[in-house]
Design a protein around this motif. Structure first.
Motif, PDB file in Angstrom:
ATOM      1  N   GLY A  19       0.780  -1.225   0.000  1.00  0.00           N
ATOM      2  CA  GLY A  19       0.000   0.000   0.000  1.00  0.00           C
ATOM      3  C   GLY A  19       0.816   1.282   0.000  1.00  0.00           C
ATOM      4  O   GLY A  19       0.256   2.367   0.063  1.00  0.00           O
ATOM      5  N   ARG A  20       2.122   1.183  -0.068  1.00  0.00           N
ATOM      6  CA  ARG A  20       2.981   2.370  -0.030  1.00  0.00           C
ATOM      7  C   ARG A  20       3.342   2.822  -1.437  1.00  0.00           C
ATOM      8  O   ARG A  20       3.322   2.048  -2.370  1.00  0.00           O
ATOM      9  N   THR A  21       3.708   4.082  -1.545  1.00  0.00           N
ATOM     10  CA  THR A  21       4.333   4.610  -2.762  1.00  0.00           C
ATOM     11  C   THR A  21       5.820   4.682  -2.451  1.00  0.00           C
ATOM     12  O   THR A  21       6.205   5.237  -1.425  1.00  0.00           O
ATOM     13  N   VAL A  22       6.632   4.090  -3.312  1.00  0.00           N
ATOM     14  CA  VAL A  22       8.064   4.037  -3.051  1.00  0.00           C
ATOM     15  C   VAL A  22       8.852   4.675  -4.191  1.00  0.00           C
ATOM     16  O   VAL A  22       8.452   4.599  -5.350  1.00  0.00           O
ATOM     17  N   SER A  23       9.953   5.311  -3.841  1.00  0.00           N
ATOM     18  CA  SER A  23      10.869   5.867  -4.837  1.00  0.00           C
ATOM     19  C   SER A  23      11.969   4.853  -5.083  1.00  0.00           C
ATOM     20  O   SER A  23      12.527   4.300  -4.128  1.00  0.00           O
ATOM     21  N   VAL A  24      12.261   4.611  -6.349  1.00  0.00           N
ATOM     22  CA  VAL A  24      13.303   3.663  -6.735  1.00  0.00           C
ATOM     23  C   VAL A  24      14.115   4.265  -7.878  1.00  0.00           C
ATOM     24  O   VAL A  24      13.610   5.074  -8.646  1.00  0.00           O
ATOM     25  N   ARG A  25      15.384   3.851  -7.963  1.00  0.00           N
ATOM     26  CA  ARG A  25      16.240   4.318  -9.050  1.00  0.00           C
ATOM     27  C   ARG A  25      16.480   3.165 -10.013  1.00  0.00           C
ATOM     28  O   ARG A  25      16.825   2.059  -9.603  1.00  0.00           O
ATOM     29  N   ILE A  26      16.298   3.431 -11.286  1.00  0.00           N
ATOM     30  CA  ILE A  26      16.419   2.396 -12.316  1.00  0.00           C
ATOM     31  C   ILE A  26      17.885   2.024 -12.498  1.00  0.00           C
ATOM     32  O   ILE A  26      18.726   2.882 -12.738  1.00  0.00           O
ATOM     33  N   GLU A  27      18.155   0.715 -12.364  1.00  0.00           N
ATOM     34  CA  GLU A  27      19.506   0.195 -12.515  1.00  0.00           C
ATOM     35  C   GLU A  27      19.733  -0.367 -13.916  1.00  0.00           C
ATOM     36  O   GLU A  27      20.791  -0.189 -14.505  1.00  0.00           O
ATOM     37  N   SER A  28      18.719  -1.069 -14.439  1.00  0.00           N
ATOM     38  CA  SER A  28      18.858  -1.650 -15.777  1.00  0.00           C
ATOM     39  C   SER A  28      17.479  -1.878 -16.383  1.00  0.00           C
ATOM     40  O   SER A  28      16.478  -1.991 -15.675  1.00  0.00           O
ATOM     41  N   VAL A  29      17.460  -1.922 -17.707  1.00  0.00           N
ATOM     42  CA  VAL A  29      16.239  -2.218 -18.453  1.00  0.00           C
ATOM     43  C   VAL A  29      16.616  -3.262 -19.493  1.00  0.00           C
ATOM     44  O   VAL A  29      17.568  -3.073 -20.245  1.00  0.00           O
ATOM     45  N   GLU A  30      15.891  -4.366 -19.504  1.00  0.00           N
ATOM     46  CA  GLU A  30      16.161  -5.387 -20.509  1.00  0.00           C
ATOM     47  C   GLU A  30      14.861  -5.959 -21.037  1.00  0.00           C
ATOM     48  O   GLU A  30      13.804  -5.772 -20.450  1.00  0.00           O
ATOM     49  N   VAL A  31      14.957  -6.620 -22.172  1.00  0.00           N
ATOM     50  CA  VAL A  31      13.798  -7.266 -22.781  1.00  0.00           C
ATOM     51  C   VAL A  31      13.903  -8.757 -22.477  1.00  0.00           C
ATOM     52  O   VAL A  31      14.967  -9.360 -22.654  1.00  0.00           O
ATOM     53  N   LYS A  32      12.806  -9.328 -21.984  1.00  0.00           N
ATOM     54  CA  LYS A  32      12.761 -10.768 -21.712  1.00  0.00           C
ATOM     55  C   LYS A  32      11.586 -11.372 -22.452  1.00  0.00           C
ATOM     56  O   LYS A  32      10.549 -10.737 -22.623  1.00  0.00           O
ATOM     57  N   GLU A  33      11.765 -12.590 -22.870  1.00  0.00           N
ATOM     58  CA  GLU A  33      10.708 -13.335 -23.563  1.00  0.00           C
ATOM     59  C   GLU A  33       9.892 -14.096 -22.524  1.00  0.00           C
ATOM     60  O   GLU A  33      10.443 -14.837 -21.710  1.00  0.00           O
ATOM     61  N   PHE A  34       8.582 -13.881 -22.543  1.00  0.00           N
ATOM     62  CA  PHE A  34       7.651 -14.600 -21.680  1.00  0.00           C
ATOM     63  C   PHE A  34       6.742 -15.434 -22.567  1.00  0.00           C
ATOM     64  O   PHE A  34       6.782 -15.318 -23.797  1.00  0.00           O
ATOM     65  N   ASP A  35       5.916 -16.272 -21.956  1.00  0.00           N
ATOM     66  CA  ASP A  35       4.991 -17.116 -22.726  1.00  0.00           C
ATOM     67  C   ASP A  35       4.084 -16.286 -23.625  1.00  0.00           C
ATOM     68  O   ASP A  35       3.719 -16.721 -24.708  1.00  0.00           O
ATOM     69  N   ASP A  36       3.736 -15.073 -23.173  1.00  0.00           N
ATOM     70  CA  ASP A  36       2.825 -14.223 -23.946  1.00  0.00           C
ATOM     71  C   ASP A  36       3.550 -13.128 -24.723  1.00  0.00           C
ATOM     72  O   ASP A  36       2.942 -12.143 -25.128  1.00  0.00           O
ATOM     73  N   GLY A  37       4.860 -13.271 -24.928  1.00  0.00           N
ATOM     74  CA  GLY A  37       5.607 -12.320 -25.751  1.00  0.00           C
ATOM     75  C   GLY A  37       6.712 -11.614 -24.990  1.00  0.00           C
ATOM     76  O   GLY A  37       6.978 -11.898 -23.824  1.00  0.00           O
ATOM     77  N   LYS A  38       7.347 -10.666 -25.684  1.00  0.00           N
ATOM     78  CA  LYS A  38       8.444  -9.903 -25.096  1.00  0.00           C
ATOM     79  C   LYS A  38       7.902  -8.801 -24.194  1.00  0.00           C
ATOM     80  O   LYS A  38       6.890  -8.172 -24.503  1.00  0.00           O
ATOM     81  N   LYS A  39       8.640  -8.566 -23.091  1.00  0.00           N
ATOM     82  CA  LYS A  39       8.273  -7.492 -22.168  1.00  0.00           C
ATOM     83  C   LYS A  39       9.541  -6.859 -21.621  1.00  0.00           C
ATOM     84  O   LYS A  39      10.594  -7.498 -21.565  1.00  0.00           O
ATOM     85  N   LEU A  40       9.421  -5.611 -21.217  1.00  0.00           N
ATOM     86  CA  LEU A  40      10.518  -4.941 -20.541  1.00  0.00           C
ATOM     87  C   LEU A  40      10.558  -5.384 -19.086  1.00  0.00           C
ATOM     88  O   LEU A  40       9.515  -5.525 -18.443  1.00  0.00           O
ATOM     89  N   VAL A  41      11.765  -5.563 -18.574  1.00  0.00           N
ATOM     90  CA  VAL A  41      11.966  -5.879 -17.167  1.00  0.00           C
ATOM     91  C   VAL A  41      12.951  -4.843 -16.624  1.00  0.00           C
ATOM     92  O   VAL A  41      14.047  -4.680 -17.172  1.00  0.00           O
TER      93      VAL A  41
END
Length: 118
Positions: A19-41
């Motif tokens: 239930g909280r709002t949290v601040s986070v800093r992005i370390e990395s962005v990658e594309v992964k293949e899932f059963d339902d297609g590619k998604k950003l992680v």
């Protein structure tokens, strides 16, 4: 020990935010293949779990970070919160990136002043 702690997985879920709002800093962005297609992680600095990003959050990240180039997102601080969204005809909790302020705009070009008329 709760089963959720043992089988929590490596991706963030709405319940992880408690239930909280949290601040986070992005370390990395990658594309992964899932059963339902590619998604950003997206992985965050100092956090164990990553966020699987849908189209809605991708569009918000583009606006928040000021770029559609995911490499430009690295190092940016964003906020995550939980919102109710419709899924399969039901309202369910989901993680959303929060647009907290307008993205930085480029500085306006100086306007040349007309020469004084003598």
């Amino acid at each position: 020990m709760r089963l959720k702690e043992v089988f929590s997985g490596s991706f963030l879920k709405a319940e992880d935010l408690q239930g909280r709002t949290v601040s986070v800093r992005i370390e990395s962005v990658e594309v992964k293949e899932f059963d339902d297609g590619k998604k950003l992680v997206i992985a965050f600095v100092g956090k164990e779990k990553a966020l699987v990003v849908n189209k809605t959050n991708s569009a918000i990240l583009e606006e928040v970070c000021g770029s559609d180039e995911t490499d430009d997102w690295i190092g940016k601080t964003v906020q995550l919160t939980v919102k109710k969204v419709e899924f399969s005809g039901r309202l369910v909790p989901a993680i959303r990136v929060v647009l907290t302020e307008a993205p930085a705009k480029p500085a306006p070009r100086p306007v040349a002043k007309p020469a004084p008329v003598a």
